[in-house]
Enzyme design. Structure first.
Site, mmCIF file in Angstrom:
data_model
loop_
_atom_site.group_PDB
_atom_site.id
_atom_site.type_symbol
_atom_site.label_atom_id
_atom_site.label_comp_id
_atom_site.label_asym_id
_atom_site.label_seq_id
_atom_site.Cartn_x
_atom_site.Cartn_y
_atom_site.Cartn_z
ATOM 1 N N ARG A 28 -4.814 5.463 0.876
ATOM 2 C CA ARG A 28 -4.697 5.191 -0.567
ATOM 3 C C ARG A 28 -5.461 3.933 -0.983
ATOM 4 O O ARG A 28 -5.767 3.073 -0.162
ATOM 5 C CB ARG A 28 -3.247 5.015 -0.983
ATOM 6 C CG ARG A 28 -2.495 3.886 -0.277
ATOM 7 C CD ARG A 28 -2.345 2.612 -1.091
ATOM 8 N NE ARG A 28 -1.763 1.519 -0.345
ATOM 9 C CZ ARG A 28 -2.481 0.626 0.304
ATOM 10 N NH1 ARG A 28 -3.798 0.684 0.320
ATOM 11 N NH2 ARG A 28 -1.883 -0.361 0.973
ATOM 12 N N ASP A 37 6.221 -3.523 -5.007
ATOM 13 C CA ASP A 37 7.141 -2.454 -4.567
ATOM 14 C C ASP A 37 8.432 -2.968 -3.944
ATOM 15 O O ASP A 37 9.526 -2.550 -4.327
ATOM 16 C CB ASP A 37 6.442 -1.400 -3.677
ATOM 17 C CG ASP A 37 5.742 -1.940 -2.442
ATOM 18 O OD1 ASP A 37 5.747 -3.170 -2.243
ATOM 19 O OD2 ASP A 37 5.186 -1.130 -1.674
ATOM 20 N N GLY A 130 -6.841 -2.044 5.168
ATOM 21 C CA GLY A 130 -5.893 -2.172 4.050
ATOM 22 C C GLY A 130 -5.817 -0.915 3.205
ATOM 23 O O GLY A 130 -5.348 -0.947 2.069
ATOM 24 N N SER A 132 -4.220 1.818 4.296
ATOM 25 C CA SER A 132 -3.016 2.529 4.681
ATOM 26 C C SER A 132 -3.205 3.562 5.781
ATOM 27 O O SER A 132 -2.578 4.624 5.758
ATOM 28 C CB SER A 132 -2.483 3.220 3.428
ATOM 29 O OG SER A 132 -1.146 3.124 3.367
ATOM 30 N N SER A 133 -4.025 3.240 6.770
ATOM 31 C CA SER A 133 -4.218 4.200 7.862
ATOM 32 C C SER A 133 -2.934 4.378 8.660
ATOM 33 O O SER A 133 -2.614 5.493 9.097
ATOM 34 C CB SER A 133 -5.356 3.750 8.788
ATOM 35 O OG SER A 133 -5.102 2.446 9.239
ATOM 36 N N ASP A 177 3.019 3.157 0.313
ATOM 37 C CA ASP A 177 1.980 3.866 1.063
ATOM 38 C C ASP A 177 2.395 5.279 1.480
ATOM 39 O O ASP A 177 1.617 6.229 1.360
ATOM 40 C CB ASP A 177 1.581 3.044 2.298
ATOM 41 C CG ASP A 177 1.173 1.627 1.922
ATOM 42 O OD1 ASP A 177 0.871 1.393 0.739
ATOM 43 O OD2 ASP A 177 1.175 0.757 2.809
HETATM 44 C C1 GLA Z 1 1.183 -3.077 1.982
HETATM 45 C C2 GLA Z 1 2.572 -2.467 2.002
HETATM 46 C C3 GLA Z 1 2.905 -1.882 0.626
HETATM 47 C C4 GLA Z 1 2.731 -2.933 -0.462
HETATM 48 C C5 GLA Z 1 1.337 -3.557 -0.353
HETATM 49 C C6 GLA Z 1 1.130 -4.664 -1.338
HETATM 50 O O1 GLA Z 1 0.227 -2.093 1.829
HETATM 51 O O2 GLA Z 1 2.640 -1.451 2.967
HETATM 52 O O3 GLA Z 1 4.216 -1.382 0.641
HETATM 53 O O4 GLA Z 1 3.722 -3.895 -0.404
HETATM 54 O O5 GLA Z 1 1.092 -4.053 0.945
HETATM 55 O O6 GLA Z 1 1.162 -4.183 -2.640
#
Ligand code: GLA
Length: 476
Positions: A28, A37, A130, A132-133, A177
């Site tokens: 994402r 979040d 960063g 979300s892998s 994520d």
């Molecule tokens: C990481 C966390 C998310 C969120 C972001 C910052 O990706 O996994 O849950 O807190 O940082 O927005």
């Protein structure tokens, strides 16, 4: 997500037999709403055309095996009895174990007569960028397990379960994520609210793209940035505790907010400005020591740490050398939450200029108040803005990773080549290759994205692959 090339051939070559299903789970980018979040405020991410694909086959025994097309990730095989034994910190096998433990804890699968699976994994998200892998991997492993066990489930419930399960892999995070990976829809961003998880589709006007630029500084959630991420979560909890105390004193009504989102200034009968003045007065503008916080809360230091500084793996986050920054974190979170609402209004009215300004303001706040940017991310933002981006900001946890830039689609190729020339110098590429041992790939460093579909399972039958929405169902 576009089919991950050759993962099925790789499965056949490796196992000498046919796979029976494929799972895809996307990564994402978050358009806006950073570090909101876990404070109970919304986020606005999109799923991207990069993620994890697994070609797999259920096995009759509860034995799990994951092979990876990337040789850097060695094969991981274990039986259900071994799930509590972690691989070393950061090992990709821990994500599979974490997914399983989360499903078992939630009663989604039973250890009695459980089936395992063997699968070939292909990832197209640059690791530690960063994007979300790790969450995509956990989502994909969970879907393989559920499919292997014919388990029906609700995607929303699964997102909440997997957000909790990440602690088993030593990852800290809110719920964004996993939720976007499972619940995303094509051409839409998703407003996600938490506690409990709720979603709303927000359509992205055609003709616009987000360009992702990797700062080439790895933002691994399990290593260097973990403490920095935890620190922010702890600071927000401490700010909430202090505000509870001062608001209770001010209003005469006992206020016991768990998160910053439980302290809505309108509910408290304050305007935004009054709330900020109140916050500045009670959270101070300089840093706080644990001693001072404990005294203000009427607790001792140990009690304060146990209540507010315990992080998801159960350890206590100890006081940072420069003290806790409470007002700055508070102000970022409150303002960022408002920016999410404003960004949605801007998108709904097709006002991309306003959306861009909100993204710029979000980056400034992430840099100055939440202190999660880096020299490289700031430089990319400046390069983006001077090359026609409507809005540029870091995306995700920060401390490295990627920036995103809002661009008109027709201008995206020019923008990409300008950024490539301006940022990706031979020196930087060399440093990246030396520190990661990976080859620099232009297509992984800068690429364009639009909102894609969330995770899916496709079953192979005589007619080929067909998606089985009856299994990935629920939500609504
Ligand atoms: C990481 C966390 C998310 C969120 C972001 C910052 O990706 O996994 O849950 O807190 O940082 O927005």
């Amino acid at each position: 997500m576009t089919p991950s090339k050759n993962v099925w051939e790789a499965y056949r070559r490796s196992y000498g037999s046919q796979y029976s299903a494929i799972v895809r789970a996307p990564g994402r980018v978050n358009i806006i709403g950073e570090h909101t979040d876990y404070n109970g405020f919304p986020v606005l991410p999109i799923a991207i055309d990069r993620g994890i694909t697994i070609a797999f086959e259920p096995t009759s025994e509860p034995v799990f095996e994951a092979r990876n097309m990337n040789n850097c990730f060695s094969t991981r095989t274990f039986s259900i009895e071994e799930i509590a034994h972690q691989y070393p910190q950061g090992d990709w096998g821990n994500y599979l174990k974490a997914a399983l433990r989360g499903l078992i804890d939630a009663g989604m699968i039973s250890t009695i007569a459980m089936r395992g699976f063997r699968g070939m994994v292909h990832g197209t998200i640059p690791p530690s960028s960063g994007l979300s892998s790790s969450s995509a991997l956990i989502v994909a492993f969970a879907l393989c397990t559920l499919h292997a066990n014919d388990a029906r489930f609700d995607k929303r419930e699964l997102a909440e379960i997997l957000a909790k399960a990440e602690k088993y892999a030593g990852i800290e995070g809110g719920g964004m994520d996993q939720a976007i990976s499972l619940l995303a829809e094509k051409d839409h961003a998703l407003r996600i609210d938490f506690f409990p998880l709720r979603t709303k589709l927000v359509s992205i006007p055609p003709g616009w793209v987000f360009i992702v630029c990797d700062s080439l500084v790895q933002a691994s959630k399990t290593e260097s940035s973990r403490a920095a991420y935890n620190r922010r979560a702890v600071e927000c909890r401490l700010a909430t505790a202090l505000l509870n105390k001062s608001m209770t004193a001010e209003t005469g009504v006992k206020i016991e907010a768990e998160r910053l989102s439980d302290l809505n200034h309108e509910q408290l009968g304050m305007t935004y400005d009054q709330y900020m003045t109140f916050g500045r007065l009670h959270l101070g503008s300089s840093s706080w020591s644990l001693y001072k916080i404990a005294r203000s809360l009427g607790l001792d230091e140990r009690e304060t740490e146990e209540r507010y500084c315990t992080v998801t793996d159960g350890s206590i986050f100890t006081q940072p050398e420069d003290g806790y920054m409470l007002f700055k974190r508070f102000k970022h979170v409150i303002d960022e939450a408002q920016r999410v609402d404003d960004a949605i209004k801007a998108l709904e009215s097709g006002d991309m200029k306003t959306l861009g300004s909100l993204m710029d303001a979000s980056h400034a706040s992430c840099r100055n108040l939440y202190c999660i940017s880096s020299v490289e991310l700031d430089e990319l933002v400046i390069i983006g803005k001077s090359n026609g981006s409507y809005g540029s900001r870091l995306t995700g946890a920060g401390f490295g990773g990627c920036t995103i830039h809002l661009i008109q689609e027709e201008k995206s190729n020019t923008f990409i080549s300008q950024v490539l020339n301006a940022f990706y110098t031979a020196k930087r590429i060399h440093a990246f290759e030396q520190s990661t041992g990976e080859e620099f790939r232009v297509d992984d460093a800068v690429f364009s994205c639009k909102p894609e579909m969330g995770a899916m399972i496709e079953k192979l039958d005589r007619r080929g692959l067909s998606s089985i929405s009856s299994v990935v169902e629920g939500g609504g």
